[in-house]
Write an enzyme that holds these catalytic residues in place. Sequence first.
Site, short mmCIF file in Angstrom:
data_model
loop_
_atom_site.label_atom_id
_atom_site.label_comp_id
_atom_site.label_asym_id
_atom_site.label_seq_id
_atom_site.Cartn_x
_atom_site.Cartn_y
_atom_site.Cartn_z
N HIS A 150 -14.54 -1.51 -7.08
CA HIS A 150 -14.29 -1.04 -5.71
C HIS A 150 -13.61 0.24 -6.00
CE1 HIS A 150 -13.57 -0.47 -1.48
NE2 HIS A 150 -14.18 -1.45 -1.29
N GLY A 165 0.07 4.89 -7.19
CA GLY A 165 -1.06 5.81 -6.65
C GLY A 165 -0.62 6.46 -5.22
N GLY A 188 5.87 11.12 2.47
CA GLY A 188 6.14 11.01 1.09
C GLY A 188 6.12 12.19 0.42
#
Lengths: 297, 297
Positions: free
Chosen positions: A81, A170, A161
Amino acid sequence: MKRVMCIPNYSEGRDLEKIEKIVECFRAKENVRLIDYQPDADHNRVVVEVIGEPSAVVKAVIESVKVAAQVIDMSTHQGAHPRMGAVDVIPFIPVTETTTAECVEYAKEVGKAIGDMGIPVYLYEDAATKPERTNLASIRKGQYEGFFDKIKDSEWKPDFGPAEMNAKSGVTAVGARFHLVAFNVNLNTPNLEVADKIAKKVRFIGGGLRFVKAIGLELKEKNQVQVSMNLVNFEKTAIYQALEMVKSEARRYGVSVANTELIGLLPLQALIDSAAYYMQIEDLKAEQVLETLLIGE
Amino acid sequence: MKRVMCIPNYSEGRDLEKIEKIVECFRAKENVRLIDYQPDADHNRVVVEVIGEPSAVVKAVIESVKVAAQVIDMSTHQGAHPRMGAVDVIPFIPVTETTTAECVEYAKEVGKAIGDMGIPVYLYEDAATKPERTNLASIRKGQYEGFFDKIKDSEWKPDFGPAEMNAKSGVTAVGARFHLVAFNVNLNTPNLEVADKIAKKVRFIGGGLRFVKAIGLELKEKNQVQVSMNLVNFEKTAIYQALEMVKSEARRYGVSVANTELIGLLPLQALIDSAAYYMQIEDLKAEQVLETLLIGE
């Protein structure tokens, strides 16, 4: 009672010990109900479903992101995925007495908290801050590996962030949206090209159905391929339409449907619409389903 | 909470004023919830569905029988559906925290009260006092018109009430049973013989499916005929099996299905079983349907 659904996706579908640590964040929490979680080894991903009072759900989700950031290392992650982060995507969905607009606020609250952990966050769907961030696939394009460069592009400055890649975790997408139906059609062929071609014809961007997103995936364990679909508005594009279009395209390759999967939760109306089509049922109403009479008594 | 369902069938499907008088007995009663009522002009019959606390439901049902005995005169009744009384049949079905055995007791209580009104009563299905009274169709054989003689047969002495026919109200069957799925298949032909022949092949007594009862009916308004079926155990004989068998038999007459009807309430699992068949869905669970998560919160 205000109720929101949240379906965070974590990039770990094989190590049950790690999966349990993540899921534990949703257990025995007041006003949070862990509905289900389905680890998928092929996808190397677990989809968790919770329903609850919004502030309680927000708190539990943030806790789970902290755990995932500890136990998952994206630099070694592999899976069928597409993915870009240890916590890949966190959608909020209205259930009762809440609106999608309120869900946008919950998404921002969670997004800010994840950003503060040093993980870049993109708001998507109804929470998106730019039109090109509406579609999750556009954000995720290039996947984890591509984000080391992508994040440096000023167009892809995160909503929360740091504007630099977090190699271990990630990046994460957080959003708000209408209920999505995840529907997979498994085909009796190991040929990924067939699934890819079908996916491209069925999905909206390829000229297919308005509210269908689709990709082709390999299911090595089963020696099959899958047309993996998200139906983002089942009221307008029904499950049966997606299935019939996959079947119609599969015929040109002489390929048949092995079986199908409905992943996660499904609003009753989505099931009724398709059952009524196949059985030619006239005027079947949700209120005719006995269980609906016992809700909120 | 103990909850029982009751689905009394009254032999009036055309005069809305009379129908409302009957239905009124179930409105604004504490612990009784009127779910639905569907007058059918072709059948000249109304099927009422209530769910509630057993003693409250029993009381309301008895009241409705008194009203029906006043407003319905069976000596002038005509309709496509077989019938034998102003209140034709009263089944009790367990819903929550009740058993079929308890429903037998509620049936007896209602039966006794109806008998005391001078209307002969037969207990049927799980409440039957003799094996030959289990099947409602056996009791109803000969219908209203035939009961003037049938009731004189000692074999057919009523379980409650006088052993002589009530010309105005006919006779009533009261019983207890598992949830029944009423499923009609309408055919693109006005030929009743075709529906009759199909019904005979599909139903249990004709060598067909174990838990299917079926009759052929004429739908004059639509210029169609109908295979009207009761699936008495949908867990063992699914709706799709009945539909596919009707289609299979219809092919020999070159007749197609115009549409189908699910009458009244349907347990979610019955819908899931058939949707899963047509869509080849693997492992679809009732708990995946969002609405089931909100029951009894």
